[in-house]
Every structure is written in structure tokens, then in C-alpha cells.
Design a protein around this motif. Sequence first.
Motif, PDB file in Angstrom:
ATOM      1  N   CYS A  80       0.835  -1.208   0.000  1.00 47.13           N
ATOM      2  CA  CYS A  80       0.000   0.000   0.000  1.00 47.13           C
ATOM      3  C   CYS A  80       0.871   1.261   0.000  1.00 47.13           C
ATOM      4  O   CYS A  80       0.399   2.342  -0.340  1.00 47.13           O
ATOM      5  N   HIS A 111       1.053  -2.904   7.572  1.00 48.52           N
ATOM      6  CA  HIS A 111       0.103  -3.284   6.520  1.00 48.52           C
ATOM      7  C   HIS A 111      -0.929  -4.245   7.092  1.00 48.52           C
ATOM      8  O   HIS A 111      -0.604  -5.112   7.905  1.00 48.52           O
ATOM      9  N   GLU A 112      -2.153  -4.090   6.623  1.00 52.54           N
ATOM     10  CA  GLU A 112      -3.245  -4.898   7.168  1.00 52.54           C
ATOM     11  C   GLU A 112      -2.968  -6.388   7.128  1.00 52.54           C
ATOM     12  O   GLU A 112      -3.207  -7.109   8.095  1.00 52.54           O
ATOM     13  N   CYS A 148      -1.933   3.013   4.312  1.00 54.03           N
ATOM     14  CA  CYS A 148      -2.654   1.809   4.727  1.00 54.03           C
ATOM     15  C   CYS A 148      -3.348   2.078   6.069  1.00 54.03           C
ATOM     16  O   CYS A 148      -2.890   2.880   6.882  1.00 54.03           O
ATOM     17  N   ASP A 149      -4.428   1.356   6.299  1.00 58.44           N
ATOM     18  CA  ASP A 149      -5.428   1.700   7.316  1.00 58.44           C
ATOM     19  C   ASP A 149      -4.912   2.335   8.608  1.00 58.44           C
ATOM     20  O   ASP A 149      -5.384   3.392   9.022  1.00 58.44           O
ATOM     21  N   THR A 220      -3.421   2.137  -1.782  1.00 54.35           N
ATOM     22  CA  THR A 220      -4.359   1.667  -0.757  1.00 54.35           C
ATOM     23  C   THR A 220      -5.647   1.147  -1.393  1.00 54.35           C
ATOM     24  O   THR A 220      -5.923   1.398  -2.566  1.00 54.35           O
ATOM     25  N   CYS A 221      -6.444   0.448  -0.607  1.00 58.54           N
ATOM     26  CA  CYS A 221      -7.648  -0.208  -1.125  1.00 58.54           C
ATOM     27  C   CYS A 221      -8.516   0.785  -1.891  1.00 58.54           C
ATOM     28  O   CYS A 221      -8.672   1.944  -1.494  1.00 58.54           O
ATOM     29  N   ALA A 227      -8.698   3.043   4.750  1.00 59.18           N
ATOM     30  CA  ALA A 227      -7.639   3.913   4.224  1.00 59.18           C
ATOM     31  C   ALA A 227      -8.243   5.121   3.502  1.00 59.18           C
ATOM     32  O   ALA A 227      -7.838   6.270   3.732  1.00 59.18           O
TER      33      ALA A 227
HETATM   34 FE1  FES Z   1      -3.642  -1.316   2.876  1.00 58.52          FE
HETATM   35 FE2  FES Z   1      -6.309  -1.853   2.366  1.00 58.52          FE
HETATM   36  S1  FES Z   1      -4.695  -3.230   2.879  1.00 58.52           S
HETATM   37  S2  FES Z   1      -5.296   0.029   2.500  1.00 58.52           S
END
Ligand code: FES
Length: 599
Positions: A80, A111-112, A148-149, A220-221, A227
Motif C-alpha cells: 500500500c 500493513h493490514e 494503509c489503514d 491503498t484499497c 484507508a
Molecule cells: Fe492497505 Fe487496504 S490493505 S489500505
Amino acid sequence: MSLTDPSKASPAAAADPKAQDEGAPAGGPQGLGKGLTNYGDNGFSLFLRKAFIKGAGYTDDALSRPVIGIVNTGSSYNPCHGNAPQLIEAVRRGVMLAGGLPVDFPTISVHESFSAPTSMYLRNLMSMDTEEMIRAQPMDAVVLIGGCDKTVPAQLMGAASAGVPAIQLVTGSMLTGAHRGERVGACTDCRRYWGRYRADEIDAAEIADVNNQLVASVGTCSVMGTASTMACVTEALGMMVAGGASAPAVTADRIRVAERTGTTAVAMAKARLTPDRILTGKAFENALRVLLAIGGSTNGIVHLTAIAGRLGIDIDLAGLDRMSRETPVLVDLKPSGQHYMEDFHKAGGMTALLRELRPLLHLDTLTVSGRTLGEELDAAAPPFAQDVIRRAPDPIYPAGGLAVLRGNLAPGGAIIKQSAADPVLMEHEGRAVVFENAEDMAQRIDDEALDVKADDILVLKRIGPTGAPGMPEAGYMPIPRKLARAGVKDMVRISDGRMSGTAAGTIVLHVTPEAAIGGPLALVQSGDRIRLSVRERELTLLVDEAELARRAAAQPVERPRADRGYRKLFLETVTQADQGVDFDFLRATQTVETVPHKR
Ligand code: FES
């Protein structure tokens, strides 16, 4: 020599280390003279510091400029943030165009999908790393590169506590991919396709094909997950350049945002525009308004609560619910709607949304530019026709995306993202099917013998802040396989955990207090009846008080503990969701304001 405005200092003056003994200028030392290592002789400390950095080839002229730290969260474990090198280069360019000295430095990156047990478990660690490295190293302003989140909230929490002028730059969203002609993106489509695979609607070969397409680039997502939510609310807070939230990661627009961020950081350093002047109660109200209008992630509430808590600002869930009832969802992005972040950007991004929300916003809040939010909107390009950001009279969803529930099952509150829920299930009474923890659920959820029907309510305990630990995004419980195969797409699900902002369903989250510290959720048993009424904002366990007291007496609370290290710190000091899951010793010592205010 004066270090008050280092950009005006002559190289010769900057080279005079004894200047540090002349006493700090008003507002304290600036530039390289900030935060000297303690050798008992400040002049020597600066002399030594300069000697070392000159080993990298710097001149006294360069070292006399405002120092702009750049937090580098690039990591091969964090795709991300895969464009971090390009962003740092552009920020450096912007800083130097404005006469500053850019100095990038690393912090941890989270990172998630590469963080065990959860990224939330590490958010506070990252915030401490960010705070202490900003505090420890000499910088007149800092550019926070996150995306990232958990990274953006961690950085804003740390920067708010450090008190140095700070500006957020997000890495930007990933591009969307395509699977057999259908546009797909992480991670709403990840969950949708995985659900189809679990229900035997698609085979192993197809799910492998999908896996190649969900993440089409770094960034990012691509939906309105956590995010994207944090990017949008950060712009609403005033902590990033106007228009900085939405440009995708791999575009020229994103690079230009990075360059502008660098030049803005130098101006912030000269003006000493510290976070506490931007992150006011009104700014948090604007951010909550935007969170609701974008159909944002429920995680955004926890993160905003944590950031505000660093400045002594409490977020009142009852006030948030009040605000929710008067705020329409205007942004048509998955998981609440249809589009993706790159569409939001092409439609005008946050400028278009903020213009539409203008009557509901505080326009006198300060932003990183030194102008108010209202002045930024006045200066923005004119609106144009598009179909991603709706006009207020024509919303996606008429009243707020989120609802705050109360009742004997959640005395401290619980959250439901009603814009992503099934309207039929939002008024529902059903029989509880209880899982004691995540392992119990993993073992039994797909058991053909599990006694579960479509109108039951799935309850998952002990996935709160201390329970898992780290409040995993396991609140999005899978539909039991036998029901999924029968075509069941949604059920009421209740837990003390969180849910990814990319997920959808009739899912009650953040039940507070959590089961692991003795919250009433711990007392629920399979077969109990539970009533959910989103209309009445009610979450009730229909078991009489005497029986609940008997159950409580029979199961004494054993709060999770650890013997050493970060886990010990985490378990002993983490707060509940209504305090942002921050560590108690990192929050401000006094509450100075509670928001949202009644209008
Ligand atoms: Fe990083 Fe969704 S996994 S923003």
C-alpha cells in the motif's frame, strides 16, 4: 545568530556552533539546533551534529534552512506504500523549491495483511515511534507519508502529541482490475468473491484468477474502506493540502500533491503552524460530518477518537448519532455504493464533497495552507456534472451511514454501518448462536451439525481491544457455509470487534465494554433472544437481570495478561473502543472539549 528563521541565517553564522550558547530565540531553537543531544554543552552538541551530517556532503547553507522531516514508511511488506520512493522524491523537490532542507527518516510501517495478530495491535506502537522520532530529531515541520489503514491514524496521533508542525500525505488508492469483464478492486470484491467461493458458486481456478486482479497496482484499497476514509477525514480535518485525499497512487496528480505538500510544509515551519491549531473541536466535527457523508468505515470513529484524545477532545457517541441523523450519504462508492476511489477523484474528490456539505461544516477552521476551510473552498475550481458525488437533495442514503446503538448488551455503545446493512434485518429479533472466541468460531462455523438458521443472530465474543488482542476485523463473521450454499447473503452479526471498512452486512461492532473485561456480551448464551432495532438505536439481550447476575457470578472475569514486552504494555493500558483503543497514558491528561456540540 538567530535560529528563529533559519532560512535567513548566513552560512557563516550557521557555522558558528557557539551561537547555541547565546540563548534560545523566542519559541525555542529551530532547524538543526532543535532537540540537541545532551552532552552537557549545547555548542559542542550542535558542532558534533553538524560534523556528522556533513559526512553526507551537506554545506552550511543547506544546514541553515528550515529542516523538514519526511516520515518514510516504505516497506517491502507494505505494498500500500509501494510508491513511497516516488513520493519522497516529490516532497523533497517541493521542500527545496520553497527553500527548506528535506530529511527523510524511517518509522515502522504497518500493513493490514502482514501484521499479526492485527494491525490495530501495532497502531499505538507506530504512533509512539512517530511521536518520539519527531520529538527526538531536529525538524521544523514534518511530512507524514502514510496510507494503509492504521498508518494515517498512527501518524496523526503521534504528530498531535509531538506538537511539531505536521502535514499528512497519503500514498493514494490502488487502481482497479478486471475479472472476466467485471471491474474489481480490494477489498469489497475480495470478500464478495470469497463468499461466492465458500458458497460453491465459483471454483478454485476462478478464485485464483480473481486473486490476480483484485490489487492492480501499489496503493491503498480502492473502495471507501478505512484507508480511503482516513484520507478523506484527514483532508476535512485540515491536515493535508486541499485535494490531497483522492489522487490514485500511480498518477501524476499524486506526485503533484506530494510536491505541494513539501512546499506547504516549509511555510508551516516558518509560521509554526502546530497541529493543535488545526485539530480543534470544530475540525473534528467537520471530520465526523465527512465520515458520515462518505459512508465511511466504522474504524474511522475509533481512529478519530484516538487522535482527538491526544489533544483532550472527547468524541461523544450520542452526539455522533445525532449528527448521523441529519447527514446524508452522498458518495456512491463501494461498499455502500458502486464506484471506486479513482472515480471519486475524477469526480472532483473532497472539494466537490465539501462544497456539497458546506451548510453543515465549520468553515472557519484552519488548514495546513494557513487558510480556512471556507477560503479553500472559495478558491477551488468550479463544480461540474458527474455521478459519483451526489447533490444533497439526491443522496445515496437519506440519513447518516452509521448508527450508535445502546442497551443492556452494550452500555458503552455499539456501532452499525446501516448504509451497508440489509434494511430488512435492521429491525430484527432472533435467537443467539454464540461463539466464545475467534478459534471457536473458526472450528464450528462451517460444521454441518451447527444449529443455525437464517434468522438467527451470530454472536462472537472476545475480539475486542484486549480479547484477541488488538480488536481484529473479525466482526465480519462469515455466513455459515450450509446457509451460504442455501443462498443466505446476510445475517445479523454482533461482536466486540471491528470490521474492515471494505465489508458490508448487518453487522453490529465495537460492543463496549468488551467481553474479555467482563462486558455483558460475555454473558450471552446460545438460545438467548436478542433484539436489534436500528430505528430505536437499541441492542437488547432479552434475558432477565436476575439470570444475568447469576451468570456473571458463575464466571469471574480474568482480564488477559502477558508477562513481558509490548503485549504486556498493550494489555495493561489499552482503552476501550469509546476511547479510541489508545493507551491510557498516551491520551491527554485532561478533557478540554467534548464534540460534537449540539447545534
Ligand atoms: Fe492497505 Fe487496504 S490493505 S489500505
